[in-house]
Design an enzyme around this catalytic site. Sequence first.
Site, PDB file in Angstrom:
ATOM      1  N   GLU A   1       0.730  -0.772  -0.640  1.00 46.01           N
ATOM      2  CA  GLU A   1      -0.492   0.106  -0.062  1.00 46.01           C
ATOM      3  C   GLU A   1       1.038   1.349  -0.540  1.00 46.01           C
ATOM      4  OE1 GLU A   1      -2.735  -0.168   3.246  1.00 46.01           O
ATOM      5  OE2 GLU A   1      -4.089  -2.009   1.801  1.00 46.01           O
TER       6      GLU A   1
ATOM      7  N   GLU B   1      -4.495  -9.175   0.141  1.00 45.12           N
ATOM      8  CA  GLU B   1      -5.668  -8.642   0.839  1.00 45.12           C
ATOM      9  C   GLU B   1      -6.899  -8.737   0.799  1.00 45.12           C
ATOM     10  OE1 GLU B   1      -4.100  -5.591   3.867  1.00 45.12           O
ATOM     11  OE2 GLU B   1      -2.612  -5.910   2.835  1.00 45.12           O
TER      12      GLU B   1
HETATM   13  O1  AHR Z   1      -5.157  -5.601   7.238  1.00 44.39           O
HETATM   14  C1  AHR Z   1      -5.174  -4.471   7.843  1.00 44.39           C
HETATM   15  C2  AHR Z   1      -4.559  -3.674   7.050  1.00 44.39           C
HETATM   16  O2  AHR Z   1      -5.385  -3.307   5.842  1.00 44.39           O
HETATM   17  C3  AHR Z   1      -3.737  -3.467   5.773  1.00 44.39           C
HETATM   18  O3  AHR Z   1      -2.382  -3.272   7.661  1.00 44.39           O
HETATM   19  C4  AHR Z   1      -2.979  -2.941   5.117  1.00 44.39           C
HETATM   20  O4  AHR Z   1      -1.987  -3.152   3.880  1.00 44.39           O
HETATM   21  C5  AHR Z   1      -4.367  -2.731   4.773  1.00 44.39           C
HETATM   22  O5  AHR Z   1      -4.887  -1.069   4.775  1.00 44.39           O
END
Ligand code: AHR
Length: 520
Positions: free
Chosen positions: A202, A323
């Site tokens: 990110e 994610e």
């Molecule tokens: O999964 C929680 C957070 O969500 C992670 O650290 C980040 O990459 C995303 O914003």
Amino acid sequence: MRKLFLTILACCIFGCMMGQESKKTTATSVQMTLHNKATSTQRIPKEIYGHFAEHLGRCIYGGIWVGEESEIPNEKGYRVDVLEALRALKVPVLRWPGGCFADEYHWMDGIGPREKRPKMVNTNWGGTVEDNSFGTHEFLNFCELLGCEPYVNGNVGSGSVEEMAKWVEYMTSDADSPMANLRRENGRDKPWKVKYFGVGNENWGCGGNMYPEYYSDLYRRYATFCKNYSGNHLYRIACGASDYDYNWTDVLMRRVGRQMQGLSLHYYSVLNWNRKGSATDFGAEEWYAVMGKCSEVETVIKRHCEVMDRYDPARRIDLILDEWGTWWNVEPGTNPGHLYQQNTLRDAMVAAVSLNIFHKYTYRLKMANIAQMVNVLQSVILTRGDEMLLTPTYHLFKMYIPHQDAEYLPLHFETRQIRDKNNRPVDMLSATASRAADGTVTITLANVDLESDCKITISLDDDKRYDVSGSILTAKAINDHNTFENPECVKTTDFDGYKSQKGCVEVVLPAKSIVSLRLK
Ligand code: AHR
């Protein structure tokens, strides 16, 4: 009379097509076709069933790692109960150490004698003091115990090129070199095999607030020094977009191209980042709203794939959804920075609908990592002290194991569709099918509808009468979940609501249920 009948019929059909929800108590009917004789070149990589474990809340500490001195039964510091439950889930790949944590993690703080490791403050996640007792060795040894591929995420945001290059050397080199020797001093002679390596996380946000052009240049620089040592071949994953940011993908494809093997994407089924809603206290409206949101991942994946296709028509660069999952309010009374949430039948349904979509796009989508493994967001496992429970999402993942590395078989059907409160379309039926190497066909069907059973007639293009076995995941109430007091409230049970005939299987899917049929 005939005219009246036709008008009523037309209204019914039109009502269904326009998605006007009317309370139904009867079963809806769906015709489905499975071309089971056809061969497909599309495989569902087992990595679609990947996981993610960040230094966040009680995911690592307390969830996976308790240390050798703990009274909680452990194998070399890892919780035995959690380890066994995860082994049964056939976890194929595990991403670590973040998430946002990755871009403030300095790996050298997490090696050597534990009592000498420096502490740090986990600024992203509640300001918790991190003692670095779980580091590179602890993670890679855990993956070995679990039998999964490690996916290590490097630090671009606050780390140097040298630091990242040395980490790769430390983990994977067998030479008589400074980093390999340091690893040996720390008790590991042979290098580990590390295939997946993420170059930042990110970086448009917590990983450095960068523009895609700037990150692309940084990626090229950092990735250049992530070398292949001693027969280890790195598969380098560039930080990708969030949700609908197609421009990020466009810039990365244009400026980085073949220097990356995978490009990531993050997509959470969140309705409103300021009011995420309760994980357990919700009604039908919220059920359908999150189904609408999780289904939208299809459009998002499709559009990112289209951008990638423009630059890479041969599909050499993979899309990696590292994610995904639900994100609710934390459980009352818990640290808001620790993201500890409960998990109901609704979460399992979100997982089913999402995984069914992921299967379709496995011509480009090669990995997905649910966030997160234990005690954080849409976990498969929750722990409290020495207690452990398996969430509905765990049972769903277990039900889907036969799809891992199986041949993808397209299903053809039309489903009733409604609009949720945000006007997103929601299919009432979601389904997927695959064929394993031994010829067993698995069909997984999810009835999103809260009111109606769904009668499905599945036509197969051979004249065989298959031996069928089935299992079902459902619950009495939509918000049923497993607690430490009642850990088996939601679980998979045997299912016999089907009839197998020559060339066809008929199944009645109860409302709000997920059914898996295995055809031999
Ligand atoms: O999964 C929680 C957070 O969500 C992670 O650290 C980040 O990459 C995303 O914003």
